[in-house]
Design an enzyme around this catalytic site. Structure first.
Site, PDB file in Angstrom:
ATOM      1  N   THR A   1      33.725  35.159  43.232  1.00  0.00           N
ATOM      2  CA  THR A   1      34.424  34.469  42.158  1.00  0.00           C
ATOM      3  C   THR A   1      33.739  34.764  40.826  1.00  0.00           C
ATOM      4  O   THR A   1      32.769  35.510  40.757  1.00  0.00           O
ATOM      5  CB  THR A   1      34.394  32.955  42.397  1.00  0.00           C
ATOM      6  OG1 THR A   1      33.096  32.591  42.860  1.00  0.00           O
ATOM      7  CG2 THR A   1      35.414  32.517  43.425  1.00  0.00           C
TER       8      THR A   1
ATOM      9  N   VAL B   1      39.550  36.561  42.811  1.00  0.00           N
ATOM     10  CA  VAL B   1      40.519  37.369  43.566  1.00  0.00           C
ATOM     11  C   VAL B   1      40.074  37.437  45.022  1.00  0.00           C
ATOM     12  O   VAL B   1      40.599  38.197  45.814  1.00  0.00           O
ATOM     13  CB  VAL B   1      40.674  38.796  42.977  1.00  0.00           C
ATOM     14  CG1 VAL B   1      41.363  38.753  41.628  1.00  0.00           C
ATOM     15  CG2 VAL B   1      39.337  39.526  42.918  1.00  0.00           C
TER      16      VAL B   1
ATOM     17  N   SER C   1      36.301  26.529  48.040  1.00  0.00           N
ATOM     18  CA  SER C   1      34.971  25.953  47.814  1.00  0.00           C
ATOM     19  C   SER C   1      34.618  25.861  46.335  1.00  0.00           C
ATOM     20  O   SER C   1      33.520  25.399  45.992  1.00  0.00           O
ATOM     21  CB  SER C   1      33.904  26.809  48.509  1.00  0.00           C
ATOM     22  OG  SER C   1      34.140  26.905  49.886  1.00  0.00           O
TER      23      SER C   1
END
Length: 609
Positions: free
Chosen positions: A392, A411, A468
């Site tokens: 991320t 992505v 998360s």
């Protein structure tokens, strides 16, 4: 305004001419510096900045610079976040971009707080058993692509809170993509991890390999993505309709269909941003504001902190014993978080969320933690197997009025689905991999060693997978104290919690709070991963041997990790104990000093003024 189907869209030779036409609309000062500022305070001096009127901390200093310049030109934190996010989608495209999704927490100086859910969703043609017999199809390739949401979310946040013209925020990234940017060491590292996939995809190879196709481009060499430059130029002038209801979307879908994917123009047209109420909790004298489901990050972090707060701060959370207690709390949080899911689809999410942020629930959990030992996964009550989400990018921003933004975008894997749309230049996500899938050809059963997958996170058309990501804003006595978050997939929860504890619990300075080596645990597998790596910038991070030995004596199984998470932190520091009554010479209420830190693990640096 550009027409919907401009004649130059199929002619990359004309892109430089397009950039010349747009040049008067962008000041040179809008564009990033070629290199970070010189170190001012020792080895990591350029990773920390102190300022009064605004700070932007991102994974790449060029994007921090662009965001800072937006603030200097009268934009607010939301404007800066939009500009920085577009920049990261160009220069850090392995981790984020408009082909993916994001979560953003906005807290305005007025006290208004919103959670922008721009998470990707499963396509209309998706189904629970679509990967039966071949689970690898959800990790890469055309069937791993979910409907992108980041662009819609950025536009929605800007419509509600932005000040500067939309095109002003996008155009710096048009130039970066079209005129070129120097490849960073970290992006090159990510490229080398999937080099075969880059050479196998025409779009990726066209940007990240040399013209001869003989090798990957190297750090310092120029990368250009002229197709993306054209795409961003259309978005700059026409807004997001070109993507969700126009030519960009049609070209994108056509590219995916040719590869065998199920993304449709209807999927794009139906995508909607969810603006949700943030989850919040009072912990250790602070008010924390985080992302609600389908993110598990905020709730898990609050649960861990509620458990640890009962041990006393700072003594109860310090030293090797504090690390053991942190790991035990992490294991409990990871067990519970798999009961969360997209609240628009899953029943019982509100009750699970309520438990996770409850001090009473945490007190009951603490009773099951022992200072002299650890246990197997069954002890923690985990019913479901974990998902392993991936890379991320995070942005932390505070402006002169103390509006604040924490945004984490993704992505998923490095370069997502490992597909770059050749017509649009967009790197596509593989976010379908964040869904759980039934085992044993459609049943939910697991085996003796691995729990079954979580039904709350099974694929449904239009559903958002569990995440998360944990963008977080911290207040004290109603005043902004910190904006934080991290990148690094499932380890984000651990990292954001540890940085919070370092600064607010242990009293470390902001830079040390980010630099401190980290430990990670996701319950399954039942192993402690600890940092032991030398980054591509030659900085070494390693958990002390004393701590490792202490953990092993308590039964923990340890494994060194040559990698980890990347944190971005902005704090507001006040003098003495007069946080609510600091005055300027003219008697008006004063703001504290802003300190921004960009994690050196990825080579970023913050910018402020």
């Amino acid at each position: 305004m550009l027409p919907k189907s401009p004649p130059w869209r199929h002619c990359p030779v004309l892109v430089p001419l397009l950039l010349l036409v747009l040049l008067p609309l962008t000041s040179p000062s809008d564009l990033p510096a070629d290199r970070p500022p010189p170190a001012a305070i020792g080895r990591f001096g350029n990773r920390v900045v102190a300022a009064r009127r605004g700070v932007v901390a991102t994974d790449d200093g060029r994007c921090s610079w662009i965001g800072r310049n937006v603030l200097r030109r009268g934009g607010n934190a939301v404007d800066a976040a939009v500009a920085a996010a577009f920049c990261l989608g160009v220069v850090s495209s392995a981790s984020s971009g408009i082909g993916g999704g994001a979560f953003m927490i906005v807290r305005m100086a007025s006290g208004e707080a919103q959670a922008f859910d721009m998470r990707e969703v499963a396509p209309i043609k998706a189904s629970q058993n679509m990967y039966a017999g071949n689970a690898s199809l959800k990790s890469s390739g055309p069937l791993s692509i979910a409907v992108p949401g980041e662009l819609a979310g950025l536009y929605e946040a800007w419509k509600r809170h932005g000040r500067l013209p939309w095109k002003r925020l996008v155009l710096p990234s048009v130039f970066l993509a079209g005129k070129g940017y120097k490849l960073s060491k970290y992006l090159h590292f990510q490229m080398t991890q999937i080099s075969q996939s880059i050479f196998a995809d025409r779009g990726l190879a066209g940007v990240y390999a040399t013209e001869s196709g003989s090798r990957l481009k190297r750090p310092g060499e120029i990368c250009r993505n002229r197709k993306l430059a054209v795409t961003l130029a259309k978005i700059a002038f026409n807004g997001v309709r070109e993507f969700y209801n126009g030519s960009i979307g049609r070209e994108l879908v056509r590219d995916v269909e040719r590869l065998g994917g199920i993304l449709t123009v209807e999927d794009l047209a139906r995508y909607r941003v969810r603006v949700r109420k943030p989850v919040s909790a009072e912990i250790m004298g602070m008010k924390l504001i985080g992302m609600p489901p389908p993110s598990s990050g905020g709730a898990a972090m609050f649960m861990i902190l509620n458990i640890l707060a009962q041990y006393g701060v700072p003594n109860g959370i310090s030293g090797p014993l504090g690390v053991h207690r942190l790991i035990e709390s992490l294991k409990h949080a990871f067990a519970v978080r798999m009961n969360l899911g997209d609240p628009d689809f899953a029943n019982g999410v509100e009750q699970v969320l309520s438990d996770m942020i409850s001090p009473k629930f945490a007190a009951e959990i603490k009773k099951t933690i022992y200072d002299n030992t650890t246990f197997g996964p069954d002890h923690y009550g985990g019913r479901w197997n974990q998902i392993d989400d991936h890379g991320t990018s995070h942005v932390s921003i505070v402006d002169g009025e103390r509006n604040a933004v924490a945004m984490t975008s993704t992505v998923n894997y490095y370069f997502g689905a490992r597909i770059l749309s050749p017509s649009t230049g967009i790197v596509l996500n593989n976010e379908m991999d964040d869904f759980s899938i039934p085992s044993n050809n459609g049943t939910g059963g697991g085996n003796a060693d691995v729990p079954p997958p979580a039904p709350t996170n099974f694929v449904r058309p239009g559903k958002r997978p569990l995440s998360s990501m944990a963008p977080t804003i911290v207040l004290e006595d109603g005043k902004l104290r910190a904006v934080m978050g991290a990148s690094g997939g499932a380890m984000i929860i651990d990292a954001t919690t540890e940085v919070f504890l370092n600064y607010f619990g242990k009293g470390m300075d902001p830079l040390s709070s980010v630099l401190a080596p980290r430990v990670y645990h996701q319950l399954i597998p039942n192993k402690v991963s600890y940092e032991n790596w030398t980054t591509v910038y030659r900085d070494h991070f390693e958990v002390p041997a004393e701590t490792r030995a202490f953990l092993e004596r308590r039964g923990h199984v340890l494994q060194g990790l040559a990698g980890g998470t990347i944190s971005q932190l902005v704090v507001q520091e006040f003098q003495g104990d007069h946080r609510s009554s600091l005055k300027n010479n003219n008697g008006t209420t004063a703001f504290g000093r802003l300190v921004g830190v960009s994690d050196p693990r990825k080579g970023g640096f913050p910018a402020g003024f």
